[in-house]
Design a protein around this motif. Structure first.
Motif, PDB file in Angstrom:
ATOM      1  N   ALA A 123      -2.817   0.303  -4.126  1.00  0.00           N
ATOM      2  CA  ALA A 123      -2.658  -1.546  -3.697  1.00  0.00           C
ATOM      3  C   ALA A 123      -2.419  -2.019  -4.600  1.00  0.00           C
ATOM      4  O   ALA A 123      -2.259  -1.958  -5.612  1.00  0.00           O
ATOM      5  CB  ALA A 123      -3.789  -1.804  -2.912  1.00  0.00           C
ATOM      6  N   TRP A 154     -15.977  -2.713  -0.066  1.00  0.00           N
ATOM      7  CA  TRP A 154     -14.969  -3.106  -1.426  1.00  0.00           C
ATOM      8  C   TRP A 154     -15.301  -1.748  -2.624  1.00  0.00           C
ATOM      9  O   TRP A 154     -15.456  -1.827  -3.760  1.00  0.00           O
ATOM     10  CB  TRP A 154     -14.396  -4.502  -1.884  1.00  0.00           C
ATOM     11  CG  TRP A 154     -15.747  -5.413  -2.005  1.00  0.00           C
ATOM     12  CD1 TRP A 154     -17.176  -5.978  -1.291  1.00  0.00           C
ATOM     13  CD2 TRP A 154     -16.929  -5.216  -3.394  1.00  0.00           C
ATOM     14  NE1 TRP A 154     -18.044  -6.430  -1.415  1.00  0.00           N
ATOM     15  CE2 TRP A 154     -17.471  -6.345  -2.836  1.00  0.00           C
ATOM     16  CE3 TRP A 154     -16.157  -4.645  -4.669  1.00  0.00           C
ATOM     17  CZ2 TRP A 154     -18.209  -6.281  -4.827  1.00  0.00           C
ATOM     18  CZ3 TRP A 154     -16.919  -5.450  -5.435  1.00  0.00           C
ATOM     19  CH2 TRP A 154     -18.283  -6.234  -5.959  1.00  0.00           C
ATOM     20  N   TYR A 174      -6.637  -4.601  10.343  1.00  0.00           N
ATOM     21  CA  TYR A 174      -5.942  -4.936   9.535  1.00  0.00           C
ATOM     22  C   TYR A 174      -4.378  -5.463   9.143  1.00  0.00           C
ATOM     23  O   TYR A 174      -3.930  -5.455  10.000  1.00  0.00           O
ATOM     24  CB  TYR A 174      -6.054  -3.427   9.294  1.00  0.00           C
ATOM     25  CG  TYR A 174      -7.293  -1.677   9.624  1.00  0.00           C
ATOM     26  CD1 TYR A 174      -8.293  -2.192  11.106  1.00  0.00           C
ATOM     27  CD2 TYR A 174      -8.120  -2.153   8.304  1.00  0.00           C
ATOM     28  CE1 TYR A 174      -9.119  -2.137  10.762  1.00  0.00           C
ATOM     29  CE2 TYR A 174      -8.803  -1.285   8.539  1.00  0.00           C
ATOM     30  CZ  TYR A 174     -10.006  -1.354   9.425  1.00  0.00           C
ATOM     31  OH  TYR A 174     -10.941  -0.247   9.724  1.00  0.00           O
ATOM     32  N   TYR A 226     -12.044  -6.030  -0.891  1.00  0.00           N
ATOM     33  CA  TYR A 226     -11.960  -5.613   0.550  1.00  0.00           C
ATOM     34  C   TYR A 226     -11.845  -4.173   0.945  1.00  0.00           C
ATOM     35  O   TYR A 226     -12.047  -3.087  -0.189  1.00  0.00           O
ATOM     36  CB  TYR A 226      -9.709  -6.134   0.579  1.00  0.00           C
ATOM     37  CG  TYR A 226      -9.162  -5.154  -0.729  1.00  0.00           C
ATOM     38  CD1 TYR A 226      -9.172  -5.427  -1.654  1.00  0.00           C
ATOM     39  CD2 TYR A 226      -8.799  -3.735  -0.648  1.00  0.00           C
ATOM     40  CE1 TYR A 226      -8.835  -5.050  -2.773  1.00  0.00           C
ATOM     41  CE2 TYR A 226      -8.300  -2.832  -1.043  1.00  0.00           C
ATOM     42  CZ  TYR A 226      -8.249  -3.700  -2.950  1.00  0.00           C
ATOM     43  OH  TYR A 226      -6.805  -2.855  -3.461  1.00  0.00           O
ATOM     44  N   CYS A 238      -3.660   6.212  -1.876  1.00  0.00           N
ATOM     45  CA  CYS A 238      -3.474   4.676  -1.229  1.00  0.00           C
ATOM     46  C   CYS A 238      -3.105   3.960  -2.371  1.00  0.00           C
ATOM     47  O   CYS A 238      -4.856   3.764  -2.133  1.00  0.00           O
ATOM     48  CB  CYS A 238      -3.475   4.956  -0.081  1.00  0.00           C
ATOM     49  SG  CYS A 238      -3.403   2.894   0.471  1.00  0.00           S
ATOM     50  N   CYS A 288      -3.281   4.160   5.203  1.00  0.00           N
ATOM     51  CA  CYS A 288      -4.339   3.561   4.939  1.00  0.00           C
ATOM     52  C   CYS A 288      -4.017   2.161   5.125  1.00  0.00           C
ATOM     53  O   CYS A 288      -3.016   2.203   5.301  1.00  0.00           O
ATOM     54  CB  CYS A 288      -4.505   3.557   3.347  1.00  0.00           C
ATOM     55  SG  CYS A 288      -2.779   3.120   2.287  1.00  0.00           S
ATOM     56  N   ARG A 294     -13.302   5.454  -2.957  1.00  0.00           N
ATOM     57  CA  ARG A 294     -11.976   4.052  -4.169  1.00  0.00           C
ATOM     58  C   ARG A 294     -12.344   4.183  -5.343  1.00  0.00           C
ATOM     59  O   ARG A 294     -13.623   4.603  -5.965  1.00  0.00           O
ATOM     60  CB  ARG A 294     -12.201   3.196  -3.362  1.00  0.00           C
ATOM     61  CG  ARG A 294     -13.278   2.584  -3.633  1.00  0.00           C
ATOM     62  CD  ARG A 294     -13.827   1.069  -2.723  1.00  0.00           C
ATOM     63  NE  ARG A 294     -12.838   0.186  -3.235  1.00  0.00           N
ATOM     64  CZ  ARG A 294     -12.038  -0.898  -1.949  1.00  0.00           C
ATOM     65  NH1 ARG A 294     -13.027  -0.881  -0.689  1.00  0.00           N
ATOM     66  NH2 ARG A 294     -11.096  -1.631  -2.146  1.00  0.00           N
ATOM     67  N   MET A 334     -11.287  -0.680   2.898  1.00  0.00           N
ATOM     68  CA  MET A 334     -10.202  -0.359   3.374  1.00  0.00           C
ATOM     69  C   MET A 334     -10.902   0.815   3.848  1.00  0.00           C
ATOM     70  O   MET A 334     -11.710   1.488   4.384  1.00  0.00           O
ATOM     71  CB  MET A 334      -9.217   0.198   1.953  1.00  0.00           C
ATOM     72  CG  MET A 334      -9.056  -0.684   1.054  1.00  0.00           C
ATOM     73  SD  MET A 334      -7.745  -1.247   1.063  1.00  0.00           S
ATOM     74  CE  MET A 334      -6.274   0.337   1.494  1.00  0.00           C
ATOM     75  N   LEU A 368       1.144  -0.963   0.553  1.00  0.00           N
ATOM     76  CA  LEU A 368       0.127   0.241   0.049  1.00  0.00           C
ATOM     77  C   LEU A 368       1.167   1.369  -0.347  1.00  0.00           C
ATOM     78  O   LEU A 368       1.877   1.409   0.852  1.00  0.00           O
ATOM     79  CB  LEU A 368      -1.074   0.126   1.300  1.00  0.00           C
ATOM     80  CG  LEU A 368      -1.909  -1.132   1.837  1.00  0.00           C
ATOM     81  CD1 LEU A 368      -2.038  -1.239   2.247  1.00  0.00           C
ATOM     82  CD2 LEU A 368      -2.597  -1.152   0.307  1.00  0.00           C
ATOM     83  N   LYS A 387      -5.636  -1.926   5.313  1.00  0.00           N
ATOM     84  CA  LYS A 387      -6.282  -3.149   3.941  1.00  0.00           C
ATOM     85  C   LYS A 387      -7.397  -3.882   5.765  1.00  0.00           C
ATOM     86  O   LYS A 387      -6.354  -5.034   6.050  1.00  0.00           O
ATOM     87  CB  LYS A 387      -6.024  -3.962   2.914  1.00  0.00           C
ATOM     88  CG  LYS A 387      -6.793  -5.302   3.517  1.00  0.00           C
ATOM     89  CD  LYS A 387      -6.098  -6.330   2.100  1.00  0.00           C
ATOM     90  CE  LYS A 387      -6.653  -7.730   1.752  1.00  0.00           C
ATOM     91  NZ  LYS A 387      -6.821  -8.311   3.076  1.00  0.00           N
TER      92      LYS A 387
END
Length: 124
Positions: free
Chosen positions: A24, A53, A111, A32, A22, A96, A72, A34, A4, A98
């Motif tokens: 990934a 997600w 996380y 997922y 951020c 950030c 996102r 975040m 990340l 996950k």
């Protein structure tokens, strides 16, 4: 290897805006949730905002609700945190992260991957 990578942040005057990003990589799936956390000097890491997600549900800490927006773009594997009306008390290192599947939002132990952190400083 999951990574990340954060960008954005910096120094801004009170009332100003900043946007954090951020990106990934290395994840086998895009399914997922975040979140963004922050940690001020001498304080524990705290939840700021989270997004599912699909992006259809978001969650905010009371201190930032109405001022911060999490979003996102799954096509770009990127999560954003738009921060408006910034206050000196928003000064912190922002991370950030996950979220693991099936757990809550607020505990940092839920996380499994974290960004490198980025400093946000709001001057009065």
């Amino acid at each position: 290897q999951v990574q990340l990578v954060q960008s954005g942040g910096g120094l801004v005057q009170a009332g100003g805006s900043l946007r954090l990003s951020c990106v990934a990589s290395g994840l086998s799936s895009s399914i997922y949730a975040m979140a963004w956390f922050r940690q001020a000097p001498g304080k524990e890491r705290e939840f700021v905002a989270g997004i599912t997600w699909s992006g259809n549900r978001t969650n905010y800490a009371g201190a930032v609700k109405g001022r911060f927006t999490v979003s996102r773009d799954n096509a770009k594997n990127t999560v954003y945190l738009q921060m408006n009306s910034l206050k000196p008390e928003d000064t912190a290192v922002y991370y950030c992260a996950k979220k693991r599947i099936g757990v809550g939002w607020y505990n940092s132990k839920d996380y499994d991957y974290w960004g490198q952190g980025t400093q946000v400083t709001v001057s009065s």
